[in-house]
Scaffold this motif. Structure first.
Motif, PDB file in Angstrom:
ATOM      1  N   ILE A  78       0.861  -1.178   0.000  1.00  0.00           N
ATOM      2  CA  ILE A  78       0.000   0.000   0.000  1.00  0.00           C
ATOM      3  C   ILE A  78       0.896   1.227   0.000  1.00  0.00           C
ATOM      4  CG2 ILE A  78      -1.730   1.332   1.257  1.00  0.00           C
ATOM      5  CD1 ILE A  78      -2.820  -1.237   2.390  1.00  0.00           C
ATOM      6  N   GLN A  79       0.817   1.988  -1.070  1.00  0.00           N
ATOM      7  CA  GLN A  79       1.644   3.188  -1.174  1.00  0.00           C
ATOM      8  C   GLN A  79       1.036   4.297  -0.332  1.00  0.00           C
ATOM      9  OE1 GLN A  79       2.257   4.617  -5.152  1.00  0.00           O
ATOM     10  NE2 GLN A  79       3.885   6.042  -4.552  1.00  0.00           N
ATOM     11  N   CYS A  80       1.860   4.914   0.515  1.00  0.00           N
ATOM     12  CA  CYS A  80       1.337   5.939   1.412  1.00  0.00           C
ATOM     13  C   CYS A  80       2.468   6.805   1.940  1.00  0.00           C
ATOM     14  CB  CYS A  80       0.602   5.275   2.584  1.00  0.00           C
ATOM     15  SG  CYS A  80      -0.036   6.430   3.822  1.00  0.00           S
ATOM     16  N   ASP A  81       2.326   8.110   1.778  1.00  0.00           N
ATOM     17  CA  ASP A  81       3.205   9.066   2.451  1.00  0.00           C
ATOM     18  C   ASP A  81       2.580   9.324   3.818  1.00  0.00           C
ATOM     19  OD1 ASP A  81       4.652  11.150   3.477  1.00  0.00           O
ATOM     20  OD2 ASP A  81       4.297  12.527   1.811  1.00  0.00           O
ATOM     21  N   ILE A  82       3.126   8.709   4.845  1.00  0.00           N
ATOM     22  CA  ILE A  82       2.477   8.729   6.158  1.00  0.00           C
ATOM     23  C   ILE A  82       2.589  10.068   6.865  1.00  0.00           C
ATOM     24  CG2 ILE A  82       2.916   6.278   6.415  1.00  0.00           C
ATOM     25  CD1 ILE A  82       4.975   7.134   8.661  1.00  0.00           C
ATOM     26  N   MET A  83       3.311  11.025   6.268  1.00  0.00           N
ATOM     27  CA  MET A  83       3.429  12.335   6.914  1.00  0.00           C
ATOM     28  C   MET A  83       2.186  13.189   6.717  1.00  0.00           C
ATOM     29  SD  MET A  83       6.186  12.009   8.445  1.00  0.00           S
ATOM     30  CE  MET A  83       6.439  13.656   9.070  1.00  0.00           C
ATOM     31  N   VAL A  84       1.203  12.664   5.990  1.00  0.00           N
ATOM     32  CA  VAL A  84      -0.070  13.360   5.776  1.00  0.00           C
ATOM     33  C   VAL A  84      -1.180  12.478   6.344  1.00  0.00           C
ATOM     34  CG1 VAL A  84      -1.657  14.348   4.083  1.00  0.00           C
ATOM     35  CG2 VAL A  84       0.825  14.478   3.702  1.00  0.00           C
ATOM     36  N   ILE A  85      -1.918  12.989   7.315  1.00  0.00           N
ATOM     37  CA  ILE A  85      -2.939  12.192   8.004  1.00  0.00           C
ATOM     38  C   ILE A  85      -4.000  11.674   7.040  1.00  0.00           C
ATOM     39  CG2 ILE A  85      -4.787  12.284   9.722  1.00  0.00           C
ATOM     40  CD1 ILE A  85      -2.010  12.176  10.960  1.00  0.00           C
ATOM     41  N   LYS A  86      -4.369  12.475   6.054  1.00  0.00           N
ATOM     42  CA  LYS A  86      -5.374  12.036   5.084  1.00  0.00           C
ATOM     43  C   LYS A  86      -4.909  10.775   4.360  1.00  0.00           C
ATOM     44  CE  LYS A  86      -7.376  15.151   2.494  1.00  0.00           C
ATOM     45  NZ  LYS A  86      -7.624  16.146   1.408  1.00  0.00           N
ATOM     46  N   ASN A  87      -3.618  10.697   4.054  1.00  0.00           N
ATOM     47  CA  ASN A  87      -3.082   9.510   3.388  1.00  0.00           C
ATOM     48  C   ASN A  87      -3.184   8.279   4.284  1.00  0.00           C
ATOM     49  OD1 ASN A  87      -2.423  11.209   1.284  1.00  0.00           O
ATOM     50  ND2 ASN A  87      -0.244  11.324   1.805  1.00  0.00           N
ATOM     51  N   ILE A  88      -2.932   8.470   5.567  1.00  0.00           N
ATOM     52  CA  ILE A  88      -3.039   7.368   6.518  1.00  0.00           C
ATOM     53  C   ILE A  88      -4.469   6.845   6.562  1.00  0.00           C
ATOM     54  CG2 ILE A  88      -2.866   6.735   8.959  1.00  0.00           C
ATOM     55  CD1 ILE A  88      -0.596   8.773   9.202  1.00  0.00           C
TER      56      ILE A  88
END
Length: 341
Positions: A78-88
């Motif tokens: 699962i691709q995710c930039d975790i520094m953005v809450i919306k992405n999490i």
């Protein structure tokens, strides 16, 4: 210290104790998380793994490695930039839609960036990567963890950061923006421990571990700047005297992620009876929680696998209500960010 030989012996039984776990790995594409993930896949029969990361090219390497180690497993990137809450939130929603329960939530993502700009959500960078973003995965995936626990299945949350190295939090600076260079890291660590302690209280059928991995050579030490030079110099000087090898790190962290000696508080008495005070060859009896009580559900773990009682101020946070206050602060931070969506 729990001897490495006894840790390996315990890990050798995972295929019968936990043959087909459903696991979510945040930080499983590189470093300590990747080392442990490979060892977990090799130690189980048919695992199902969700591994979360930013870079598809890293994911391809991980996918190939895991398939070669255990072709019977299922591996989902699962691709995710975790520094953005919306992405999490989006990443977790994908898992929530596909799964009924999770046995293991592994959280090892992290880096060192003192003085970095705030995140897109307005959070202090180090506070976000150390506490708010990993903890958001726990909050979001708690329904699947609780479902696993309610079915009497193995259920654990493990955060790899710095358990046992906490410094008192400043009640007037819960976002840790005013801490000095010499204290901010320990306060981020304390945030994690206090948050996990609250979650353990509210979810007595789930065990929560905060682990200090020790000095392990990983890609995370190659960040730019003079501090990186210092870290690499220390690593070179320390050499084999202090640095934990990839293999040993994987074994010890897999033990923390799966061993019976760190039970949820609800299961502590049953585990004590099963172990019979002998540790079943795993090195010790039921571990002591951060409050000094065996099997109390929230553990701060040294790199050698031994559980350390929390500092006195952590116990005081329970008694004076600060733990609850800090968790309210955490939820308020998430709410304020999500209201901007």
């Amino acid at each position: 210290m729990i001897p490495l030989a006894t840790i390996k012996a315990a890990n050798a039984t995972i295929s019968t104790r936990l043959p087909s776990p459903v696991c979510v790995f945040l930080g499983g594409t590189t470093g300590i998380g990747f080392y442990t993930l490979k060892k977990l896949v090799a130690s189980t029969v048919s695992p199902k793994i969700y591994y979360i990361g930013r870079t598809p090219s890293n994911a391809e390497i991980v996918q190939k490695a895991l398939q070669e180690i255990n072709p019977k497993g299922t591996y989902i990137f699962i691709q995710c930039d975790i520094m953005v809450i919306k992405n999490i939130d989006r990443a977790c929603e994908e898992i929530l839609q596909k799964e009924k329960e999770i046995n293991l939530l592994w959280l090892s993502a992290g880096m060192f960036r003192f003085g970095a700009p705030d995140t897109a959500d307005g959070l202090d960078f180090m506070a976000a990567i150390s506490y708010y973003c990993p903890t958001k995965f726990i909050v979001n995936l708690l329904p699947l963890l609780k479902a696993s626990a309610s079915n009497n299945h193995f259920t654990r949350v493990i955060r790899i950061l710095g358990g046992g190295m906490e410094k008192p939090l400043d009640p007037d600076d819960l976002g840790i923006r005013k801490a000095s260079f010499f204290t901010f890291r320990q306060r981020h660590i304390a945030s994690t421990t206090v948050g996990l302690d609250y979650l353990a209280k509210e979810n007595p059928d789930i065990s929560f571990l905060h682990v200090s991995p020790g000095l392990v050579k990983t890609e995370g030490q190659d960040f730019p700047g003079m501090f990186s030079v210092l870290v690499r110099t220390v690593m070179w000087i320390a050499g084999s005297l202090l640095v934990i090898s990839e293999e040993e790190s994987a074994e010890r962290n897999l033990f923390c992620a799966t061993s019976e000696i760190y039970p949820a508080s609800k299961n502590a008495d049953e585990v004590k009876r099963l172990l019979g005070g002998k540790g079943k060859g795993e090195g010790e009896d039921v571990a002591v929680g951060l409050d000094g009580i065996k099997g109390s559900g929230c553990y701060t773990i040294h790199s050698d696998g031994t559980a350390k009682c929390g500092n006195k101020f952590l116990v005081e946070y329970r008694e004076n209500g600060f733990r609850e206050k800090f968790w309210e602060h955490t939820l308020d931070v998430y709410k304020s960010i999500e209201e901007k969506y």
